[in-house]
Structures are given as C-alpha cells and as structure tokens.
Design a protein around this motif. Structure first.
Motif, PDB file in Angstrom:
ATOM      1  N   LYS A   1       1.125   3.957  -3.105  1.00  0.00           N
ATOM      2  CA  LYS A   1       0.891   5.587  -2.887  1.00  0.00           C
ATOM      3  C   LYS A   1       1.965   6.362  -3.117  1.00  0.00           C
ATOM      4  O   LYS A   1       2.130   7.358  -3.877  1.00  0.00           O
TER       5      LYS A   1
ATOM      6  N   THR B   1       1.118  12.901   5.569  1.00  0.00           N
ATOM      7  CA  THR B   1       0.327  12.036   5.400  1.00  0.00           C
ATOM      8  C   THR B   1       0.612  11.054   6.539  1.00  0.00           C
ATOM      9  O   THR B   1       0.291   9.922   6.314  1.00  0.00           O
TER      10      THR B   1
ATOM     11  N   LYS C   1       0.831  -1.352   0.016  1.00  0.00           N
ATOM     12  CA  LYS C   1      -0.159  -0.068   0.058  1.00  0.00           C
ATOM     13  C   LYS C   1       0.925   1.232   0.022  1.00  0.00           C
ATOM     14  O   LYS C   1       0.472   2.168  -0.783  1.00  0.00           O
TER      15      LYS C   1
END
Length: 295
Positions: free
Chosen positions: A114, A277, A110
């Motif tokens: 990203k 993030t 993931k």
C-alpha cells in the motif's frame, strides 16, 4: 500483557537477551559472512561473465550500471546483507530476526504494498518532467532481462539496505542512546557515507536517510521506508533502461536541489496519507501475527 507495540528505535532493549555489546558481535560476524558470500558471488561472475566485466563494474561507479548484468551483480552484493545479518543474529542469539523489520511482530506485506503506490507514481512523474525539460540522457536498453532485474533484484536490494541501515544501525544506535532525533541523524550519516556519490550527492542521500528513518520510527517498522526506497530505485532503473536517464555518481547542484524539493514534497504527502489512514497508529497484539493494519 500490554497491547501497545514497542517503540521501534529502542526495541532491542525489550528483549531479555539484550546486552549493549551484542550488536557489535552481530556486526563483526555479519561482515565475516558477508565477505565470504561476496567472494563467492564475485568468483561466479568472474568465471562466467569474465574478469573485465567485474573490473569495469568495480571501477566504473554508478556510470557502469547500464546493463541488467551489471545491476544484478551489484544488487546481489547488497542483497546478501540479509542472510549475513540473519545468520549472525542467530549465532549471537540477541533477539529474533523479525525484530529488525518491525516492533509489531515481523514484516507486514499489506503495509509495504500500500505504501508503494504513491511514491512509485510520484517518482515516475517527477523523472518524466525532468526528462522532458532536459531531454533523454541515456541509451535505450530495454530487454526482458533488464525488466526482470528492475522488478525483482532492485526491490530486494532496496529492502536489504533498509534491514541494514534502518533495521540494524538505527535500532542499535537507538538501544544505546535512546534519543530518536540523534539516532535519525546518525543513521542518515552512515547511510549517506555508504553510497559512492560526490559531496553534493551525499547530502541528497542524507536527506533520503532522514526521511527513511523518520518513517521507520513513526510506523514502528521498515515497510514504508522500504517502499520509498524501492520506488526510488525502481524509477531510476526504469528510466535508465528506457534511455531517459543516465546513472551518475556526480550529480550537479541543480539536480540535487530539485531532488531534495521533490523528496520533501513526497515525504509530506506520505506523512499526511499515513496519518489519515492510521499507518502510524498502534496495533493491538492480536493483529500483529496476522499482519493486519487499520488502513
């Protein structure tokens, strides 16, 4: 159990079987296994494609990487670093192979995908601007085979390099010296010397190595550095296939200067996004095995 993840650079020292000399044994065994696999790959291409092809690739430098077969051949010679390192680490039994990819419980897909988005877009924009200014320099060679090589073997080759330089070398140096800045510089030097560019091109590769190492250190894994590496090689392969760029072992000063400025901008953007993030945040133990990130 402490729910904080270990520092990636010094991670090998956390394992019970760790000994300072074991990475040396892994390195030697990896070279032996790698040599055997390389001979097998060269033999296959020698018999199927021909001796002239093999000779031209080995003697032609990056300028010879203009066909899908040539790129696949050289990529395979690097991709086999992964099984070589895997088998060697199992024989020496120093630590789990997953520890080479992160100190968070293995590879995180993931995070990798990203982290891939921004650099791919920016690399394509940068190379498009460069092409617009200087004009196309290559030969149009689009084919399905070329596209598949760019989409499959090029990313695997980039990730294999990250396992070797940011995984094995950086962690080994970190386990010995435990000084992150020194380790970042040393692994970047090794990374730069491992590429066949001229002196100016080596400096650009050194800067890339510093950036890759920094993100591996700060994210406690090689997913982000792999994404940056893949984005670079993918964009180069794409523009070579379309005839917009040419493979070059001897970049000029202006090329290197603009590339370094771009790299600095890219790394700043990636770092900013990563902080916003929480790419650099510590991950609870219960999220590690699930491959989850608080993004």
């Amino acid at each position: 159990m402490d729910d904080k993840i270990s520092d990636y650079i010094t991670f090998p020292r956390t394992f019970e079987n760790y000994r300072w000399y074991k990475p040396i044994l892994v390195f030697i065994l990896s070279l032996i296994i790698l040599s055997i696999l390389m001979v097998a790959i060269v033999a296959v291409f020698y018999l199927t494609v021909g001796p002239e092809f093999v000779k031209s690739v080995f003697s032609g430098g990056y300028e010879a990487l203009t066909s899908p077969m040539a790129i696949l051949f050289t990529d395979l010679l690097i991709i086999i670093f992964i099984p070589s390192l895997y088998i060697a680490s199992k024989i020496v039994n120093d630590r789990p192979f997953s520890s080479y990819s992160s100190s968070r419980g293995g590879w995180n897909f993931k995070l990798f995908f990203k982290a891939l988005v921004i650099p791919v877009i920016l690399y394509i924009i940068f190379m498009a601007i460069d092409t617009a200014i200087r004009g196309p320099e290559g030969t149009y060679s689009f084919s399905l085979a070329f596209l598949l090589v760019i989409l499959i073997s090029v990313p695997l080759q980039s990730i294999a390099e990250e396992y070797v330089f940011r995984g094995f070398f950086m962690q080994t140096l970190g386990s010995w010296f435990r000084i992150p800045v020194l380790v970042l510089v040393l692994q970047a030097i090794i990374f730069a010397l491992g590429h066949g560019y001229n002196s100016i091109g080596i400096f650009e590769t050194f800067v890339s190595g510093i950036g890759f190492g920094f993100f591996a250190w700060k994210t406690n894994g090689i997913e982000v550095s792999s994404a940056l590496h893949v984005a670079n090689n993918f964009a180069v392969g794409l523009f070579v296939m379309l005839g917009l760029q040419a493979s070059n072992s001897t970049p000029q000063l202006w090329d290197v200067a603009t590339s370094i400025v771009f790299l600095i901008i890219l790394y700043v953007i990636m770092y900013y996004v990563g902080k916003k993030t929480d790419w650099f945040g510590e991950i609870p133990e219960n999220a590690q095995n699930e491959g989850l990130f608080n993004l």
